[in-house]
Design a protein around this motif. Sequence first.
Motif, PDB file in Angstrom:
ATOM      1  N   ILE A  47      73.106  -7.134  -0.870  1.00  0.00           N
ATOM      2  CA  ILE A  47      74.455  -7.705  -1.005  1.00  0.00           C
ATOM      3  C   ILE A  47      74.378  -9.203  -1.278  1.00  0.00           C
ATOM      4  CG2 ILE A  47      76.605  -8.175   0.231  1.00  0.00           C
ATOM      5  CD1 ILE A  47      76.198  -5.539   1.719  1.00  0.00           C
ATOM      6  N   ASN A  48      73.509  -9.906  -0.553  1.00  0.00           N
ATOM      7  CA  ASN A  48      73.384 -11.357  -0.720  1.00  0.00           C
ATOM      8  C   ASN A  48      72.839 -11.742  -2.087  1.00  0.00           C
ATOM      9  OD1 ASN A  48      74.340 -11.771   1.881  1.00  0.00           O
ATOM     10  ND2 ASN A  48      72.289 -11.770   2.792  1.00  0.00           N
ATOM     11  N   SER A  49      72.079 -10.828  -2.696  1.00  0.00           N
ATOM     12  CA  SER A  49      71.524 -11.120  -4.023  1.00  0.00           C
ATOM     13  C   SER A  49      72.484 -10.743  -5.145  1.00  0.00           C
ATOM     14  CB  SER A  49      70.199 -10.378  -4.208  1.00  0.00           C
ATOM     15  OG  SER A  49      70.401  -8.964  -4.210  1.00  0.00           O
ATOM     16  N   GLY A  50      73.686 -10.266  -4.775  1.00  0.00           N
ATOM     17  CA  GLY A  50      74.684  -9.934  -5.786  1.00  0.00           C
ATOM     18  C   GLY A  50      74.581  -8.527  -6.330  1.00  0.00           C
ATOM     19  N   GLY A  51      73.954  -7.621  -5.590  1.00  0.00           N
ATOM     20  CA  GLY A  51      73.820  -6.247  -6.050  1.00  0.00           C
ATOM     21  C   GLY A  51      75.169  -5.569  -6.222  1.00  0.00           C
ATOM     22  N   SER A  52      75.256  -4.672  -7.181  1.00  0.00           N
ATOM     23  CA  SER A  52      76.509  -3.978  -7.474  1.00  0.00           C
ATOM     24  C   SER A  52      76.755  -2.861  -6.468  1.00  0.00           C
ATOM     25  CB  SER A  52      76.456  -3.383  -8.883  1.00  0.00           C
ATOM     26  OG  SER A  52      75.456  -2.370  -8.954  1.00  0.00           O
ATOM     27  N   ILE A  53      77.954  -2.291  -6.520  1.00  0.00           N
ATOM     28  CA  ILE A  53      78.279  -1.150  -5.659  1.00  0.00           C
ATOM     29  C   ILE A  53      77.350   0.020  -5.969  1.00  0.00           C
ATOM     30  CG2 ILE A  53      80.055   0.557  -5.124  1.00  0.00           C
ATOM     31  CD1 ILE A  53      82.142  -1.574  -5.541  1.00  0.00           C
ATOM     32  N   ARG A  54      77.035   0.198  -7.256  1.00  0.00           N
ATOM     33  CA  ARG A  54      76.114   1.273  -7.647  1.00  0.00           C
ATOM     34  C   ARG A  54      74.732   1.057  -7.025  1.00  0.00           C
ATOM     35  NH1 ARG A  54      75.896   4.946 -11.812  1.00  0.00           N
ATOM     36  NH2 ARG A  54      77.802   4.078 -12.719  1.00  0.00           N
ATOM     37  N   ASP A  55      74.262  -0.199  -7.044  1.00  0.00           N
ATOM     38  CA  ASP A  55      72.957  -0.506  -6.444  1.00  0.00           C
ATOM     39  C   ASP A  55      72.969  -0.235  -4.941  1.00  0.00           C
ATOM     40  OD1 ASP A  55      71.996  -1.328  -8.904  1.00  0.00           O
ATOM     41  OD2 ASP A  55      72.532  -3.433  -8.567  1.00  0.00           O
ATOM     42  N   ARG A  56      74.072  -0.615  -4.308  1.00  0.00           N
ATOM     43  CA  ARG A  56      74.174  -0.400  -2.867  1.00  0.00           C
ATOM     44  C   ARG A  56      74.200   1.091  -2.542  1.00  0.00           C
ATOM     45  NH1 ARG A  56      79.018  -2.642   1.126  1.00  0.00           N
ATOM     46  NH2 ARG A  56      78.114  -1.864   3.073  1.00  0.00           N
ATOM     47  N   TYR A  57      74.942   1.855  -3.344  1.00  0.00           N
ATOM     48  CA  TYR A  57      74.994   3.304  -3.129  1.00  0.00           C
ATOM     49  C   TYR A  57      73.608   3.920  -3.282  1.00  0.00           C
ATOM     50  CZ  TYR A  57      76.137   8.229  -3.808  1.00  0.00           C
ATOM     51  OH  TYR A  57      76.177   9.595  -3.701  1.00  0.00           O
ATOM     52  N   ALA A  58      72.870   3.488  -4.319  1.00  0.00           N
ATOM     53  CA  ALA A  58      71.528   4.030  -4.551  1.00  0.00           C
ATOM     54  C   ALA A  58      70.606   3.722  -3.376  1.00  0.00           C
ATOM     55  CB  ALA A  58      70.948   3.459  -5.847  1.00  0.00           C
ATOM     56  N   LEU A  59      70.718   2.510  -2.828  1.00  0.00           N
ATOM     57  CA  LEU A  59      69.874   2.141  -1.692  1.00  0.00           C
ATOM     58  C   LEU A  59      70.245   2.953  -0.456  1.00  0.00           C
ATOM     59  CD1 LEU A  59      67.751   0.395  -0.322  1.00  0.00           C
ATOM     60  CD2 LEU A  59      69.513  -1.358   0.039  1.00  0.00           C
ATOM     61  N   LEU A  60      71.548   3.089  -0.191  1.00  0.00           N
ATOM     62  CA  LEU A  60      71.986   3.862   0.974  1.00  0.00           C
ATOM     63  C   LEU A  60      71.557   5.323   0.850  1.00  0.00           C
ATOM     64  CD1 LEU A  60      75.562   2.376   1.494  1.00  0.00           C
ATOM     65  CD2 LEU A  60      73.547   1.992   2.922  1.00  0.00           C
ATOM     66  N   TRP A  61      71.615   5.859  -0.368  1.00  0.00           N
ATOM     67  CA  TRP A  61      71.182   7.245  -0.580  1.00  0.00           C
ATOM     68  C   TRP A  61      69.685   7.386  -0.310  1.00  0.00           C
ATOM     69  CZ3 TRP A  61      73.425  11.829  -1.095  1.00  0.00           C
ATOM     70  CH2 TRP A  61      72.646  12.899  -1.548  1.00  0.00           C
ATOM     71  N   LYS A  62      68.903   6.430  -0.796  1.00  0.00           N
ATOM     72  CA  LYS A  62      67.454   6.454  -0.559  1.00  0.00           C
ATOM     73  C   LYS A  62      67.162   6.390   0.939  1.00  0.00           C
ATOM     74  CE  LYS A  62      63.256   3.716  -1.320  1.00  0.00           C
ATOM     75  NZ  LYS A  62      63.070   3.416   0.114  1.00  0.00           N
ATOM     76  N   GLN A  63      67.884   5.536   1.654  1.00  0.00           N
ATOM     77  CA  GLN A  63      67.670   5.417   3.093  1.00  0.00           C
ATOM     78  C   GLN A  63      68.026   6.713   3.814  1.00  0.00           C
ATOM     79  OE1 GLN A  63      69.909   1.979   4.303  1.00  0.00           O
ATOM     80  NE2 GLN A  63      68.361   0.528   3.585  1.00  0.00           N
ATOM     81  N   GLN A  64      69.094   7.371   3.350  1.00  0.00           N
ATOM     82  CA  GLN A  64      69.472   8.634   3.976  1.00  0.00           C
ATOM     83  C   GLN A  64      68.401   9.694   3.746  1.00  0.00           C
ATOM     84  OE1 GLN A  64      71.830   8.882   6.009  1.00  0.00           O
ATOM     85  NE2 GLN A  64      71.869  11.071   6.387  1.00  0.00           N
TER      86      GLN A  64
END
Length: 313
Positions: A47-64
């Motif tokens: 988030i601090n690096s300016g990641g998009s909502i799509r990037d955040r979703y992809a990261l959260l999915w990977k973590q899940q």
Amino acid sequence: MSFQAKNSERVFNTVMTYLPQDFRGTLIRQQRDRSERNKQAEVDALINSGGSIRDRYALLWKQQMDRRRQLAQLGSATGVYKTLVKYLVGVPQVLLDFIKQINDDDGPMEEQRQRYGPPLYNLTSLVLFIRLFLSLSWGRFETRKLKGDELSALEQALNVYTSEFERFIKFLSEVFVNSPFFISAAEAGALEAGQNDDYKEISIPAGKIHEVSFMVDSLNSYIAWDFSLVQGKINLDIGFSVECMSPSGEKTLILPYRRYESDQGNFCTCIAGNYKLVWDNSYSTFFKKALRYKVDCIPPVVEPVQFMSEEEA
């Protein structure tokens, strides 16, 4: 705390009630807390690096998916959990089976998605139509303003979506809280008691003792035990103590002699040497004792847990 975080914490705490309330549960909880902190740090950095909502979703999915993999490891007793699960008085098999199967193609979570997914998809479609209507109206705002009946319809649609979504979330929370995914820890223990073949049984004659020894080379190993006497018409007890003989021949009393009908415990070794668990029936003149016991010596486990957390980071 979010809805997902609350439910994740509730499920984790439920799982923990099945685990032995000693160092094993503590290590698993510490590993989980470190892992979750690392995951949150990843999200914050994105988030601090300016990641998009799509990037955040992809990261959260990977973590899940990582969480699912860890559940499968625990259920299969692989990875770092291979050491933890093999411990004396281990995790009930009913729990291991559940967490292995919870995310299977035909498992409990997939059944919930098939059963309760369609109403959620309908709500998602409704809010997408509302968003589309607002986007089109905003694009034409300069040339055509919304009429009173259109504003009324929009307001009604928003109210319907809000109330239905809140009702769905409340209903789904109750479904998961009251779902028969878990039987109680007590029930699991009762089921496991008749299926556990790891216990040994021995008859200790009157006036005799029984000893089990472990040669320990690594500090911070754990020695653990669980035993009980098979009782008849008369309640009997037996003496039990633990001692250590160092390589230099010095004897140290780890657990003082005491008489028990049953006992369960463990301790962390602070020196290398020969550790001896002694069941003492020497004081008895007439009664032999039927002893059912399980003992284990577990090598240090802190390093593997930390190593796994570092990899996740």
